[in-house]
Design a protein around this motif. Structure first.
Motif, PDB file in Angstrom:
ATOM      1  N   PRO A 226       0.825  -1.216   0.000  1.00 38.60           N
ATOM      2  CA  PRO A 226       0.000   0.000   0.000  1.00 38.60           C
ATOM      3  C   PRO A 226       0.856   1.263   0.000  1.00 38.60           C
ATOM      4  N   GLU A 227       0.420   2.219  -0.806  1.00 37.11           N
ATOM      5  CA  GLU A 227       1.138   3.486  -0.904  1.00 37.11           C
ATOM      6  C   GLU A 227       0.783   4.450   0.226  1.00 37.11           C
ATOM      7  N   SER A 228      -0.319   4.162   0.933  1.00 41.18           N
ATOM      8  CA  SER A 228      -0.722   4.996   2.068  1.00 41.18           C
ATOM      9  C   SER A 228      -1.577   4.153   3.000  1.00 41.18           C
ATOM     10  N   GLY A 229      -1.973   4.728   4.117  1.00 48.48           N
ATOM     11  CA  GLY A 229      -2.760   4.008   5.107  1.00 48.48           C
ATOM     12  C   GLY A 229      -4.190   3.748   4.691  1.00 48.48           C
ATOM     13  N   THR A 230      -4.648   4.383   3.610  1.00 54.09           N
ATOM     14  CA  THR A 230      -6.024   4.165   3.156  1.00 54.09           C
ATOM     15  C   THR A 230      -6.106   3.151   2.019  1.00 54.09           C
ATOM     16  N   VAL A 231      -4.965   2.606   1.608  1.00 54.18           N
ATOM     17  CA  VAL A 231      -4.908   1.694   0.457  1.00 54.18           C
ATOM     18  C   VAL A 231      -4.777   0.250   0.929  1.00 54.18           C
ATOM     19  N   THR A 232      -5.515  -0.644   0.284  1.00 51.84           N
ATOM     20  CA  THR A 232      -5.313  -2.082   0.467  1.00 51.84           C
ATOM     21  C   THR A 232      -5.249  -2.743  -0.902  1.00 51.84           C
TER      22      THR A 232
ATOM     23  N   GLN B 219     -15.802   9.401   3.235  1.00 51.76           N
ATOM     24  CA  GLN B 219     -15.881  10.198   4.457  1.00 51.76           C
ATOM     25  C   GLN B 219     -15.572   9.342   5.683  1.00 51.76           C
ATOM     26  N   GLU B 220     -15.023   9.955   6.706  1.00 56.04           N
ATOM     27  CA  GLU B 220     -14.642   9.249   7.913  1.00 56.04           C
ATOM     28  C   GLU B 220     -15.667   9.489   9.010  1.00 56.04           C
ATOM     29  N   TRP B 221     -16.203   8.395   9.525  1.00 56.41           N
ATOM     30  CA  TRP B 221     -17.090   8.442  10.687  1.00 56.41           C
ATOM     31  C   TRP B 221     -16.358   7.827  11.870  1.00 56.41           C
ATOM     32  N   HIS B 222     -16.959   7.958  13.045  1.00 49.64           N
ATOM     33  CA  HIS B 222     -16.339   7.421  14.252  1.00 49.64           C
ATOM     34  C   HIS B 222     -17.370   6.627  15.043  1.00 49.64           C
ATOM     35  N   ILE B 223     -17.020   5.389  15.378  1.00 40.99           N
ATOM     36  CA  ILE B 223     -17.870   4.520  16.173  1.00 40.99           C
ATOM     37  C   ILE B 223     -17.345   4.546  17.603  1.00 40.99           C
ATOM     38  N   ALA B 224     -18.097   5.199  18.509  1.00 35.45           N
ATOM     39  CA  ALA B 224     -17.661   5.358  19.891  1.00 35.45           C
ATOM     40  C   ALA B 224     -18.236   4.249  20.764  1.00 35.45           C
ATOM     41  N   ASP B 225     -17.653   4.107  21.944  1.00 30.00           N
ATOM     42  CA  ASP B 225     -18.148   3.171  22.948  1.00 30.00           C
ATOM     43  C   ASP B 225     -18.462   3.963  24.206  1.00 30.00           C
TER      44      ASP B 225
ATOM     45  N   ARG C 121     -11.946   4.630  26.140  1.00 29.65           N
ATOM     46  CA  ARG C 121     -11.546   4.109  24.838  1.00 29.65           C
ATOM     47  C   ARG C 121     -11.780   5.159  23.762  1.00 29.65           C
ATOM     48  N   PRO C 122     -10.793   5.384  22.924  1.00 26.28           N
ATOM     49  CA  PRO C 122     -11.009   6.342  21.833  1.00 26.28           C
ATOM     50  C   PRO C 122     -11.986   5.778  20.806  1.00 26.28           C
ATOM     51  N   PRO C 123     -12.750   6.632  20.131  1.00 25.06           N
ATOM     52  CA  PRO C 123     -13.646   6.146  19.072  1.00 25.06           C
ATOM     53  C   PRO C 123     -12.846   5.474  17.957  1.00 25.06           C
ATOM     54  N   VAL C 124     -13.492   4.505  17.314  1.00 25.70           N
ATOM     55  CA  VAL C 124     -12.880   3.794  16.194  1.00 25.70           C
ATOM     56  C   VAL C 124     -13.244   4.519  14.905  1.00 25.70           C
ATOM     57  N   ALA C 125     -12.224   4.937  14.160  1.00 25.90           N
ATOM     58  CA  ALA C 125     -12.471   5.614  12.888  1.00 25.90           C
ATOM     59  C   ALA C 125     -12.900   4.604  11.838  1.00 25.90           C
ATOM     60  N   GLN C 126     -13.902   4.977  11.055  1.00 24.08           N
ATOM     61  CA  GLN C 126     -14.413   4.097  10.006  1.00 24.08           C
ATOM     62  C   GLN C 126     -14.741   4.924   8.776  1.00 24.08           C
ATOM     63  N   ARG C 127     -14.321   4.433   7.626  1.00 22.39           N
ATOM     64  CA  ARG C 127     -14.708   5.063   6.366  1.00 22.39           C
ATOM     65  C   ARG C 127     -16.069   4.496   5.948  1.00 22.39           C
ATOM     66  N   TYR C 128     -17.067   5.355   5.856  1.00 21.90           N
ATOM     67  CA  TYR C 128     -18.419   4.880   5.531  1.00 21.90           C
ATOM     68  C   TYR C 128     -18.971   5.661   4.348  1.00 21.90           C
ATOM     69  N   PRO C 129     -19.230   4.972   3.227  1.00 22.72           N
ATOM     70  CA  PRO C 129     -19.738   5.651   2.026  1.00 22.72           C
ATOM     71  C   PRO C 129     -21.257   5.805   2.066  1.00 22.72           C
ATOM     72  N   ALA C 130     -21.742   6.814   2.765  1.00 24.79           N
ATOM     73  CA  ALA C 130     -23.182   7.035   2.846  1.00 24.79           C
ATOM     74  C   ALA C 130     -23.714   7.496   1.494  1.00 24.79           C
TER      75      ALA C 130
ATOM     76  N   ALA D 136     -21.957  -0.477  18.607  1.00 23.20           N
ATOM     77  CA  ALA D 136     -20.783  -0.786  17.780  1.00 23.20           C
ATOM     78  C   ALA D 136     -21.175  -1.164  16.358  1.00 23.20           C
ATOM     79  N   ASP D 137     -22.421  -0.945  15.989  1.00 27.46           N
ATOM     80  CA  ASP D 137     -22.914  -1.287  14.657  1.00 27.46           C
ATOM     81  C   ASP D 137     -22.218  -0.409  13.611  1.00 27.46           C
ATOM     82  N   ASP D 138     -21.507  -1.045  12.662  1.00 29.01           N
ATOM     83  CA  ASP D 138     -20.828  -0.287  11.605  1.00 29.01           C
ATOM     84  C   ASP D 138     -21.552  -0.412  10.276  1.00 29.01           C
ATOM     85  N   ASN D 139     -22.732  -1.027  10.281  1.00 27.63           N
ATOM     86  CA  ASN D 139     -23.540  -1.171   9.072  1.00 27.63           C
ATOM     87  C   ASN D 139     -24.687  -0.172   9.106  1.00 27.63           C
ATOM     88  N   VAL D 140     -25.598  -0.347  10.064  1.00 28.85           N
ATOM     89  CA  VAL D 140     -26.600   0.680  10.361  1.00 28.85           C
ATOM     90  C   VAL D 140     -26.120   1.352  11.651  1.00 28.85           C
ATOM     91  N   VAL D 141     -25.442   2.472  11.529  1.00 30.99           N
ATOM     92  CA  VAL D 141     -24.798   3.082  12.694  1.00 30.99           C
ATOM     93  C   VAL D 141     -25.845   3.582  13.677  1.00 30.99           C
TER      94      VAL D 141
END
Length: 687
Positions: free
Chosen positions: A166-172, A210-216, A222-231, A630-635
């Motif tokens: 990967p060329e950056s942290g957003t690439v897989t 866009q970057e969303w954050h899933i908090a607990d 605990r810090p929120p978990v960053a998630q890329r979610y294409p709404a 913690a739902d990352d599908n329907v937040v």
């Protein structure tokens, strides 16, 4: 003392543990490799092999002997299991070489390879946690993804190297992006060439997303978990394809469409299938792996959307293309340019191509899924009883799975070339419920409907409160001729309800016009059809249903439908439990939402019509909103925003937040108590 149904259902992952699955048939038909846990309450999946001649079954891999730690899964693997709705642990996925002599799999991020004949398993050294390992057809190499890099290890020399990093942290490289896995039925991102000297590899870059954050909130440290979610209406991940050779070569395979639906690489062609962002045009290309140049093979268009059918493209031995496309109102199987199934037979999936024969599943009656073959000359039914069937086929040997209302659980049978049937036993637990389910048609639209009554109830002895128990969303189906579809509904019925399950417009099995009736409106048809079914069933059971006490429950789209019902039709529905509901479709993903509602910037009124927020001030019935935080599908924002709108309107309601719970609610205690709390809420709400 025996366990309660809610606890047993939770422990058994809804009675899926112990059921054989994930079948691979050797080319000569002599062996069948499959997955199964050792019991109906054991969550650790093992790898097994059946000798079809001797009928002897053999345990090949037991993860407990490999010191596997299921709690130490890499985040990418947890996400993959969430997308595939995988509830078990252990060897939940594997691949083999073409000869089916070797298998590869990942356990807790560690790469393993097994010799199927001896059962000898070795753990391979890798520079990081492994995702989606895949054996080359010749069994010489295994590819895998770690840290976003696509790597290949030589199983003979042990040489391990990255083919793409990967060329950056957003690439897989080598993994399916979120939309492909969640909405396009594609769980993989790399494909071996038949000769084993190159791979087709997806490069996905989530930087545009866009970057969303899933908090607990239950654990504020605990810090929120960053998630890329294409709404809906926002950018998707940028995807590209490359042919990567083991010699270090790299050839780009350009395509212009938004989505890569799937790819296939066999001895006849390297094929890719693409889909435009509006999902109205699907294109099949063949690709020259040496140059990356593509040739258009066929283009399918539809003014609403083009359906994705799994298992295609494929080829017969003579190179004839196997495809599924819409024609004359139905999903039809094509071989070459010819439709070989009638439009009244709705093809659901191509399961295997064995030389010149095609095995596929299809529905004449939408409540049944039957197996058929096309043998090059004629259509032949494989399944002959009423029920829901699936299967595999190779080397002239078939594996058939069968479910029905008449028999408990899943029955699996290997059918040899000589016609002899060899069973593969299921170790699944028995639910301990006496099902009382009647499937039929109800309402003016003749909706496929199931009526579930308490086993102890005597007709005419007193009217029962009604519980509508739908999913109700497009391409989702509840009313199928199998016992497993109605276990929870029967348990609710045992608590004193007449449970009604109905499939409305948009659900599969009744042709393309029926499915496309929800275009640009996910609310009105779905709600109208639940009311239609309710009224139709009430006419069929005039002495048994109390229409003055009607509740509705559902999860995901069913949760949306349940909340919608009490907001818009309190004259019909008197209480609702809405689990993980989509409340505003602008918050849901691109692939699903835009298929049915278009782009929100182009059709804002369509989104408003299908949103719950404008109806918040109408609530006058008890409503329980349930959501995993913690739902990352329907937040969880869906439920929290609806709750805020209800509060602003001064409308009382209840909210049950589930800390640490995803869209699947896999935790035993949570899954058990959710059922109990729903019954308590509904009984109180209905008096």
């Amino acid at each position: 003392m025996s366990e309660s149904f809610p606890r047993l259902s939770a422990r058994t992952r809804r009675f899926t543990l112990g059921v054989p699955r994930g079948f691979t048939i050797s080319p000569d038909g002599g062996r069948v490799v499959f997955l199964r846990t050792k019991s109906g309450t054991d969550p650790v999946t093992c790898l097994w092999e059946l000798d079809t001649e001797t009928h002897v079954e053999r345990l090949v891999v037991d993860p407990r002997t490999l010191q596997s730690d299921e709690e130490n899964l890499p985040p990418e693997e947890r996400a993959r299991r969430e997308r595939s709705r995988e509830a078990a642990g252990g060897v939940v996925a594997y691949t083999t070489d073409t000869a089916v002599t070797t298998a590869s799999f990942a356990l807790s991020g560690a790469l393993h390879v097994t010799d199927l004949a001896s059962g000898a398993t070795r753990r391979l050294d890798t520079p990081g946690a492994v995702i989606d390992p895949r054996l080359s057809p010749d069994g010489r190499h295994v590819s895998y993804v770690t840290g976003g890099a696509l790597r290949v290890q030589d199983l003979v020399t042990g040489d391990d190297r990255a083919l793409a990093e990967p060329e950056s942290g957003t690439v897989t490289y080598g993994l399916a992006e979120f939309i492909a896995a969640e909405e396009l039925d594609r769980m993989r991102g790399h494909w071996w060439s038949p000769s084993g000297d190159a791979l087709l590899v997806e490069r996905s870059d989530e930087a545009p997303v866009q970057e969303w954050h899933i908090a607990d909130p239950a654990n504020p440290g605990r810090p929120p978990v960053a998630q890329r979610y294409p709404a809906a209406g926002t950018p998707n991940a940028a995807t590209e394809l490359f042919v990567l050779g083991l010699d270090g070569s790299r050839v780009a395979v350009p395509y212009d469409e938004e989505y890569l639906v799937t790819a296939a690489w066999d001895s006849h062609a390297l094929s890719i299938v693409t889909l435009t962002r509006d999902q109205r045009t699907m294109r099949l290309f063949t690709v020259d792996p040496a140059t990356g140049a593509s040739t258009l093979v066929r283009e399918d268009t539809d003014p609403a959307w083009v359906d994705i059918i799994t298992g295609v493209p494929a080829h017969l031995d003579d190179g004839s293309l196997v495809w599924v496309a819409n024609g004359e109102g139905g999903h039809r199987l094509f071989v070459g340019d010819r439709a070989v199934t009638p439009p009244t037979l709705q093809v659901r999936a191509v399961l295997d191509v064995d030389h010149d024969s095609v095995l596929f599943s299809a529905s004449g009656d939408p409540t049944e899924i039957q197996l058929w073959t096309w043998d090059g000359h004629s259509l032949l039914p494989v399944s002959t009883r009423s029920g829901v069937f699936s299967g595999r086929m190779a080397g002239g040997v078939g594996v058939l799975t069968e479910q029905s209302l008449d028999d408990e659980g899943v029955s699996t049978t290997v059918v040899r070339r000589d016609g002899m049937a060899v069973p593969i036993p299921s170790y699944a637990e028995r639910p301990g419920l006496d099902l009382r389910v009647s499937i039929g048609r109800a309402g003016k639209r003749e909706l496929a409907t199931a009526v579930v009554l308490p086993s102890w109830y005597e007709s005419g002895s007193g009217k029962l409160p009604v519980l509508m128990d739908p999913y109700g969303g497009p391409h989702g189906q509840r009313v199928l001729n199998r016992r497993g579809a109605f276990l929870e509904s029967q348990w609710f019925a045992e608590q004193g309800f007449a449970v009604v399950v109905a499939d409305g417009r948009g659900t599969p099995g009744r042709g393309t016009a029926w499915e496309r009736a929800v275009l640009n409106d996910l609310a009105t048809p779905a709600l109208e059809d639940q009311i239609d079914a309710l009224q139709g069933v009430a006419e069929q059971y005039p002495d048994d249903l109390d229409l003055s006490r009607v509740a509705i429950r559902g999860w995901s789209f069913g949760g949306f439908l349940a909340a919608l019902a009490v907001l818009r039709r309190p004259d019909v529905f008197h209480a609702a439990v809405a689990g993980a509901p989509v409340t505003d479709w602008r918050l849901y993903d691109t692939g699903y939402t835009e298929r049915y509602l278009g782009h929100p910037d182009e059709q804002p009124d369509v989104y408003d019509k299908s949103s719950l927020f404008a109806d918040a001030d109408k609530l006058e019935r008890p409503l329980l909103l349930v959501h995993g935080l913690a739902d990352d599908n329907v937040v969880a924002a869906h439920t929290l925003r609806l709750s805020s709108a209800l509060l602003s309107a001064g409308r009382p309601h209840s909210v049950l937040p589930l800390s640490g719970v995803t869209h699947m609610t896999p935790q035993e205690v949570v899954a058990e108590n959710l059922l109990l709390l729903q019954v308590e809420f509904l009984k109180k709400a209905l008096g």
